[in-house]
Scaffold this motif. Sequence first.
Motif, mmCIF file in Angstrom:
data_model
loop_
_atom_site.group_PDB
_atom_site.id
_atom_site.type_symbol
_atom_site.label_atom_id
_atom_site.label_comp_id
_atom_site.label_asym_id
_atom_site.label_seq_id
_atom_site.Cartn_x
_atom_site.Cartn_y
_atom_site.Cartn_z
ATOM 1 N N ALA A 38 0.843 -1.198 0.000
ATOM 2 C CA ALA A 38 0.000 0.000 0.000
ATOM 3 C C ALA A 38 0.875 1.243 0.000
ATOM 4 O O ALA A 38 1.993 1.230 0.518
ATOM 5 N N VAL A 39 0.355 2.310 -0.577
ATOM 6 C CA VAL A 39 1.090 3.567 -0.651
ATOM 7 C C VAL A 39 0.507 4.624 0.286
ATOM 8 O O VAL A 39 0.912 5.775 0.241
ATOM 9 N N GLU A 40 -0.425 4.213 1.117
ATOM 10 C CA GLU A 40 -0.985 5.085 2.143
ATOM 11 C C GLU A 40 -1.000 4.301 3.452
ATOM 12 O O GLU A 40 -1.271 3.093 3.453
ATOM 13 N N PRO A 41 -0.740 4.956 4.585
ATOM 14 C CA PRO A 41 -0.708 4.248 5.868
ATOM 15 C C PRO A 41 -2.119 4.019 6.416
ATOM 16 O O PRO A 41 -2.511 4.547 7.459
ATOM 17 N N ASP A 42 -2.883 3.206 5.709
ATOM 18 C CA ASP A 42 -4.293 3.004 6.004
ATOM 19 C C ASP A 42 -4.496 1.669 6.731
ATOM 20 O O ASP A 42 -4.440 0.595 6.111
ATOM 21 N N ALA A 43 -4.762 1.742 8.028
ATOM 22 C CA ALA A 43 -4.968 0.530 8.828
ATOM 23 C C ALA A 43 -6.199 -0.253 8.363
ATOM 24 O O ALA A 43 -6.245 -1.480 8.498
ATOM 25 N N LYS A 44 -7.183 0.421 7.799
ATOM 26 C CA LYS A 44 -8.402 -0.254 7.324
ATOM 27 C C LYS A 44 -8.075 -1.220 6.179
ATOM 28 O O LYS A 44 -8.632 -2.308 6.108
ATOM 29 N N VAL A 45 -7.155 -0.842 5.304
ATOM 30 C CA VAL A 45 -6.734 -1.723 4.215
ATOM 31 C C VAL A 45 -6.160 -3.014 4.800
ATOM 32 O O VAL A 45 -6.468 -4.113 4.331
ATOM 33 N N LEU A 46 -5.363 -2.891 5.845
ATOM 34 C CA LEU A 46 -4.761 -4.075 6.474
ATOM 35 C C LEU A 46 -5.803 -4.909 7.203
ATOM 36 O O LEU A 46 -5.732 -6.141 7.193
ATOM 37 N N GLU A 47 -6.770 -4.260 7.816
ATOM 38 C CA GLU A 47 -7.854 -4.984 8.485
ATOM 39 C C GLU A 47 -8.648 -5.811 7.469
ATOM 40 O O GLU A 47 -8.937 -6.996 7.699
ATOM 41 N N LEU A 48 -8.963 -5.216 6.333
ATOM 42 C CA LEU A 48 -9.688 -5.925 5.279
ATOM 43 C C LEU A 48 -8.836 -7.054 4.695
ATOM 44 O O LEU A 48 -9.361 -8.129 4.376
ATOM 45 N N PHE A 49 -7.565 -6.811 4.556
ATOM 46 C CA PHE A 49 -6.619 -7.834 4.094
ATOM 47 C C PHE A 49 -6.637 -9.033 5.042
ATOM 48 O O PHE A 49 -6.739 -10.182 4.608
ATOM 49 N N ASP A 50 -6.568 -8.776 6.342
ATOM 50 C CA ASP A 50 -6.609 -9.850 7.342
ATOM 51 C C ASP A 50 -7.912 -10.631 7.281
ATOM 52 O O ASP A 50 -7.911 -11.864 7.328
ATOM 53 N N GLU A 51 -9.025 -9.912 7.180
ATOM 54 C CA GLU A 51 -10.344 -10.556 7.146
ATOM 55 C C GLU A 51 -10.492 -11.501 5.961
ATOM 56 O O GLU A 51 -11.237 -12.475 6.019
ATOM 57 N N ALA A 52 -9.767 -11.220 4.884
ATOM 58 C CA ALA A 52 -9.857 -12.038 3.674
ATOM 59 C C ALA A 52 -8.805 -13.143 3.636
ATOM 60 O O ALA A 52 -8.649 -13.812 2.622
ATOM 61 N N GLY A 53 -8.091 -13.344 4.738
ATOM 62 C CA GLY A 53 -7.106 -14.417 4.781
ATOM 63 C C GLY A 53 -5.663 -13.961 4.822
ATOM 64 O O GLY A 53 -4.747 -14.772 4.734
ATOM 65 N N GLY A 54 -5.433 -12.672 4.961
ATOM 66 C CA GLY A 54 -4.068 -12.151 4.942
ATOM 67 C C GLY A 54 -3.361 -12.129 6.283
ATOM 68 O O GLY A 54 -2.202 -11.740 6.353
ATOM 69 N N GLY A 55 -4.042 -12.542 7.339
ATOM 70 C CA GLY A 55 -3.425 -12.504 8.669
ATOM 71 C C GLY A 55 -2.091 -13.231 8.691
ATOM 72 O O GLY A 55 -1.967 -14.352 8.217
ATOM 73 N N GLY A 56 -1.067 -12.570 9.233
ATOM 74 C CA GLY A 56 0.255 -13.170 9.339
ATOM 75 C C GLY A 56 1.120 -13.017 8.100
ATOM 76 O O GLY A 56 2.299 -13.352 8.127
ATOM 77 N N LYS A 57 0.550 -12.516 7.030
ATOM 78 C CA LYS A 57 1.331 -12.311 5.801
ATOM 79 C C LYS A 57 2.009 -10.944 5.850
ATOM 80 O O LYS A 57 1.539 -10.029 6.531
ATOM 81 N N PRO A 58 3.094 -10.761 5.107
ATOM 82 C CA PRO A 58 3.798 -9.467 5.095
ATOM 83 C C PRO A 58 2.922 -8.334 4.569
ATOM 84 O O PRO A 58 2.095 -8.525 3.685
ATOM 85 N N ARG A 59 3.159 -7.147 5.141
ATOM 86 C CA ARG A 59 2.437 -5.934 4.766
ATOM 87 C C ARG A 59 3.478 -4.886 4.390
ATOM 88 O O ARG A 59 4.207 -4.414 5.253
ATOM 89 N N PHE A 60 3.556 -4.543 3.137
ATOM 90 C CA PHE A 60 4.569 -3.621 2.628
ATOM 91 C C PHE A 60 3.963 -2.231 2.436
ATOM 92 O O PHE A 60 3.000 -2.086 1.695
ATOM 93 N N GLY A 61 4.546 -1.248 3.089
ATOM 94 C CA GLY A 61 4.131 0.135 2.909
ATOM 95 C C GLY A 61 5.188 0.882 2.123
ATOM 96 O O GLY A 61 6.383 0.643 2.288
#
Length: 168
Positions: A38-61
């Motif tokens: 992501a190119v914006e520090p948006d915690a909501k994007v990460l929350e949605l990512f987790d909800e869709a199965g992204g929990g524990g995966k790398p998050r690149f800002g």
Amino acid sequence: MPEAYLWDRPDGGVPIAVAASGPSSSALAGEYADGVIAVEPDAKVLELFDEAGGGGKPRFGQVAICWGPDEADCRKRVLDQWRWSPLGWKVNAELPGPDSFAAATQFVREEDLVRTVPCGPDVDKHVEAFNKYVDAGFTHVAFVQVGGESQPDFLDWAERELLPRLRT
């Protein structure tokens, strides 16, 4: 062709991260990708990512900055080379080409840019921009230094001043 090479793929495959900016792309990244970008520090994007199965995966800002010894010069460089940044991802993703970017950014001012791209020699500004991504939950943060001609000096400064501050 002497410049072409064929490399063996790693046994475990090549990890793929997907850029996300909203509900659809976050869900897509969470379900199918090995990480999110992501190119914006948006915690909501990460929350949605987790909800869709992204929990524990790398998050690149990706945080854009413009370091240089003269803030006024940096602001001009950002206006020349990065003026589309305050438009936001939703606008940038839909613009079809250079003419559209030129039209969309014709009224962008330096004052608009410094809200999203820290400029100048003040290490605190750049650390603050980095920390917004950390605070939002990103596990990896990449700096994008605006301006190719400034890269060598930026890298020297980053080694001397920025990276030591980020490690404390």
